[in-house]
Write an enzyme that holds these catalytic residues in place. Structure first.
Site, mmCIF file in Angstrom:
data_model
loop_
_atom_site.group_PDB
_atom_site.id
_atom_site.type_symbol
_atom_site.label_atom_id
_atom_site.label_comp_id
_atom_site.label_asym_id
_atom_site.label_seq_id
_atom_site.Cartn_x
_atom_site.Cartn_y
_atom_site.Cartn_z
ATOM 1 N NE ARG A 219 19.586 0.117 -11.393
ATOM 2 C CZ ARG A 219 19.476 -0.147 -10.194
ATOM 3 N NH1 ARG A 219 19.064 -1.332 -9.897
ATOM 4 N NH2 ARG A 219 19.701 0.451 -9.100
ATOM 5 C CE LYS B 25 1.849 0.068 -5.045
ATOM 6 N NZ LYS B 25 1.701 1.128 -4.067
ATOM 7 C CB THR B 26 4.317 3.551 -10.514
ATOM 8 O OG1 THR B 26 3.183 2.731 -10.322
ATOM 9 C CG2 THR B 26 4.391 3.969 -12.104
ATOM 10 C CB THR B 27 8.811 5.686 -7.960
ATOM 11 O OG1 THR B 27 7.362 6.519 -7.552
ATOM 12 C CG2 THR B 27 9.884 6.715 -8.172
ATOM 13 C CE LYS C 224 6.072 9.286 -3.556
ATOM 14 N NZ LYS C 224 5.522 9.415 -5.247
ATOM 15 C CD1 TRP D 206 -9.288 5.895 -9.039
ATOM 16 C CD2 TRP D 206 -9.850 3.580 -8.372
ATOM 17 N NE1 TRP D 206 -8.326 5.113 -8.729
ATOM 18 C CE2 TRP D 206 -8.326 3.756 -8.368
ATOM 19 C CE3 TRP D 206 -10.434 2.252 -8.519
ATOM 20 C CZ2 TRP D 206 -7.572 2.628 -8.109
ATOM 21 C CZ3 TRP D 206 -9.290 1.301 -8.047
ATOM 22 C CH2 TRP D 206 -8.021 1.529 -7.846
ATOM 23 C CG PHE E 237 -9.236 0.888 -14.806
ATOM 24 C CD1 PHE E 237 -10.180 0.067 -13.929
ATOM 25 C CD2 PHE E 237 -8.260 1.302 -14.228
ATOM 26 C CE1 PHE E 237 -9.969 0.288 -12.664
ATOM 27 C CE2 PHE E 237 -7.908 1.191 -12.690
ATOM 28 C CZ PHE E 237 -8.892 0.384 -11.929
ATOM 29 C CG ASN F 102 -2.068 -0.917 1.133
ATOM 30 O OD1 ASN F 102 -2.365 -1.431 -0.182
ATOM 31 N ND2 ASN F 102 -2.653 -1.516 2.104
ATOM 32 C CD GLU G 125 -0.482 1.341 -10.636
ATOM 33 O OE1 GLU G 125 -0.844 0.585 -10.075
ATOM 34 O OE2 GLU G 125 0.384 2.383 -10.609
#
Ligand code: ATP
Ligand code: MG
Length: 199
Positions: free
Chosen positions: A53, A43-45, A41, A96, A94, A39, A131
């Site tokens: 890389r 993940k995408t970063t 912050k 929300w 998609f 949960n 995601e």
């Protein structure tokens, strides 16, 4: 040499031999499956960091974003001119808000076909499925089909999956799982997401 220096040196020698042993044991070279979940912050970063890389060494990279395409994303803006990067974005559907299963499923299937093409291409070194966990959770994608594509990918290809609530069966086949733990998030104190920091 003081006692403290000598102790430090002995400790470092021990650590080095331990690390060397571990490195010698890690003999297998192949593409991997990484899951960035939880949960908190980051993940995408972390996924985009790994994309940078890989591009840094001239590898080909594909990023598939399973979210509505109008979302801004600074890393994408910065890297998109790199000829080795291909980005597929879920064009419509998609969010929300839509809660339209039919439209969402169609949009998801369209971008998933791009993902499948990347997962079938041995020239693509790294594929990010950003995601995608939500697509499985909502049933827009079939977990068996996703696992089949992941398991059948080229041996040298690495895949990063991001999103909360990763499916148990995805975790079962992952080589690396990092769970971003929310210790605190600024949003909960009423702070707005910031351009260039959160997206
Ligand atoms: P980031 O894109 O910053 O690495 P993420 O991929 O880990 O975040 P997501 O769940 O995809 O997180 O969230 C998308 C958006 O929500 C991002 O703008 C992110 O900064 C923000 N966010 C991440 N975690 C939280 C949280 N625990 N509470 C509120 N907002 C969050
Ligand atoms: Mg994310």
């Amino acid at each position: 040499m003081t006692d403290r220096d000598a102790r430090h040196r002995r400790a470092m020698q021990k650590l080095k031999s331990h690390v060397d042993e571990r490195i010698a044991e890690a003999s297998e070279q192949r593409g991997q499956l990484l899951v960035f979940t939880g949960n908190g912050k980051g993940k995408t970063t972390a996924a985009w960091g790994t994309v940078t890389r890989a591009l840094g060494y001239g590898y080909r990279v594909g990023v598939v974003q399973f979210i509505k395409g109008t979302w801004e994303c600074g890393e994408r803006e910065r890297l998109i001119d790199d000829a080795n990067l291909e980005v597929a974005i879920m064009g419509t559907g998609f969010t929300w808000e839509t809660q339209n299963r039919d439209a969402d499923t169609r949009a998801c299937q369209t971008v998933w076909s791009e993902a499948k093409r990347l997962l079938d291409d041995p020239n693509v070194y790294l594929v990010v499925l950003d995601e995608i966990t939500y697509m499985l959770k909502f049933g827009y994608l079939d977990v068996d089909e996703v696992l089949e594509a992941l398991n059948g990918r080229p041996a040298e290809q690495t895949v990063i999956v991001t999103g909360r609530n990763a499916h148990r069966r995805l975790l079962e086949v992952a080589d690396t799982i990092s769970e971003m733990q929310e210790v605190r998030h600024a949003f909960n104190a009423g702070l707005q997401a910031r351009r260039g920091i959160d997206y």
